[in-house]
Each structure stands twice: as C-alpha cells, then as structure tokens.
Design a protein around this motif. Structure first.
Motif, PDB file in Angstrom:
ATOM      1  N   ASP A 125       0.871  -1.172   0.000  1.00 48.88           N
ATOM      2  CA  ASP A 125       0.000   0.000   0.000  1.00 48.88           C
ATOM      3  C   ASP A 125       0.910   1.225   0.000  1.00 48.88           C
ATOM      4  N   GLN A 167       0.357   4.388   0.518  1.00 47.72           N
ATOM      5  CA  GLN A 167       0.154   5.356   1.599  1.00 47.72           C
ATOM      6  C   GLN A 167       0.597   4.844   2.961  1.00 47.72           C
ATOM      7  N   THR A 168       0.216   3.624   3.278  1.00 51.93           N
ATOM      8  CA  THR A 168       0.482   3.132   4.631  1.00 51.93           C
ATOM      9  C   THR A 168       1.782   2.347   4.752  1.00 51.93           C
ATOM     10  N   GLU A 213      -8.282  -2.561  -0.210  1.00 44.45           N
ATOM     11  CA  GLU A 213      -8.449  -1.370   0.638  1.00 44.45           C
ATOM     12  C   GLU A 213      -7.546  -0.229   0.177  1.00 44.45           C
ATOM     13  N   ARG A 267      -9.236   1.374  -2.856  1.00 44.83           N
ATOM     14  CA  ARG A 267     -10.454   2.104  -2.440  1.00 44.83           C
ATOM     15  C   ARG A 267     -10.101   3.402  -1.716  1.00 44.83           C
ATOM     16  N   THR A 268      -9.139   3.329  -0.816  1.00 45.79           N
ATOM     17  CA  THR A 268      -8.723   4.526  -0.084  1.00 45.79           C
ATOM     18  C   THR A 268      -8.136   5.562  -1.033  1.00 45.79           C
ATOM     19  N   GLU A 323     -10.842   7.469  -2.803  1.00 44.87           N
ATOM     20  CA  GLU A 323     -11.582   8.388  -1.952  1.00 44.87           C
ATOM     21  C   GLU A 323     -10.751   9.560  -1.438  1.00 44.87           C
ATOM     22  N   THR A 324      -9.447   9.354  -1.207  1.00 48.32           N
ATOM     23  CA  THR A 324      -8.691  10.375  -0.487  1.00 48.32           C
ATOM     24  C   THR A 324      -7.473  10.939  -1.213  1.00 48.32           C
TER      25      THR A 324
END
Length: 182
Positions: free
Chosen positions: A57, A59-60, A93, A96-97, A100-101
């Motif tokens: 991921d 971002q994370t 996830e 999807r994140t 949205e962001t």
C-alpha cells in the motif's frame, strides 16, 4: 496537475513497467504536494532468480507476500503459487482509499494472476470510473476481459515500456500528467 489523464504502462515482463511507475511517483511527490495512493508490486529475488512477489500500500506502507514457490495454489505466476486472499488483504483497501482520499490513483499491476481475483477486478473498474488521474501497469499479452476493456477505453492513454525508452518514459508521463501535449 491540470488534467485527469489515465495512463496505462504496458510491456513485456522485465521491461521496466514498475521501475518507470516508481520514477513517476518519485518525481510527482518531489515536484508537487500530491497525495498518491494505491498499490505497488515488488519482486522478491535471491540475487539470481525471482523467489516471490509482494504488494505494498503506497500510503500506509503495509505489505504482504502473496506469491512464492511454497504457496499451494491453482493460480500460478511462473513457478510461483499465488495467494489471492493475501493479495486482496492489502490491494483492495489501498485502491479504495486512494479513490476516496488521494489526488492520483496508482495500480501496479493488472496482470494474469491478479485478474483471477473478482474483488480486484471490481475495484479496478470502480477506480477507472473515478474522475481522477491514474497510472496503471498492464500485462502486455493477456486477453483477459478487464485488460481488453482498459486498452479500449477512450480515457486511457497506453504507453509501452521497453529497454530503449524506459529512461525517457517517466519524463513523458510526467509531462502528460501536467497537461503538456506530447
């Protein structure tokens, strides 16, 4: 960033698709304050041969190994068994994140093994319908319906990574994302 261009990077295995994508991400995050999200796939090697694959991921930083020779699976990527549940545990996830962001959605890679996941196919379709810039890497030769649909879309510009152009391709993609005509 002035436009919501969607760019597909295709090429043969080892052509530099992921390396090109990573260079574009690095350039965009240095030049502009953009939130980039989605997934990156990374090969695991022992220095001589591929021993696995993991998905991360963006971002994370969460990552999971989803393909190794030890995984018992009907789905194979070369000599690697593919654990779709492990892949989905990070990829779905993250995408999807990003939708949205984030300012830019990244999906690396829509390949033969990944499209065996119905959940992944569905989230990729959803992401393509978002009005946001996207960079996606695509398996070159697959006849999978999702890959064919992506290649046929009017809003996706397909570029091929080759050993000859892989150093210039990130510059071209960055220019396209900034609305420059090339």
């Amino acid at each position: 960033m002035v436009n919501n261009i969607k760019i597909g990077i295709t090429g043969l295995p080892g052509s530099g698709k992921t390396a090109t994508l990573q260079r574009v991400i690095d350039t965009l995050t240095k030049d502009e304050e953009l939130r980039i999200g989605g997934i990156i796939e990374e090969k695991i090697t022992d220095g001589r041969r591929e021993t696995g694959a993991k998905v991360r991921d963006i971002q994370t930083g969460k990552e999971v190994v989803f393909a190794t020779p030890d995984f018992e699976s009907k789905i194979k990527d070369g000599n690697l068994g593919v654990d779709l549940a492990a892949f989905e545990s990070v990829a779905i996830e993250a995408i999807r994140t990003a939708c949205e962001t984030c300012d830019i959605i990244v999906i690396d890679e829509v390949g033969k093994a990944e499209v065996e996941s119905e959940a992944f196919v569905n989230v990729v379709k959803e992401a393509l319908d978002f009005d946001k810039p996207m960079i996606i890497t695509l398996h070159k030769k697959s006849r999978n319906p999702l890959l064919q649909d992506i290649r046929r879309r009017d809003d996706v510009r397909i570029l091929e990574a080759t050993p000859t152009n892989r150093n210039l391709l990130p510059i071209k993609i960055h220019s396209l994302m900034n609305g420059e005509l090339i």
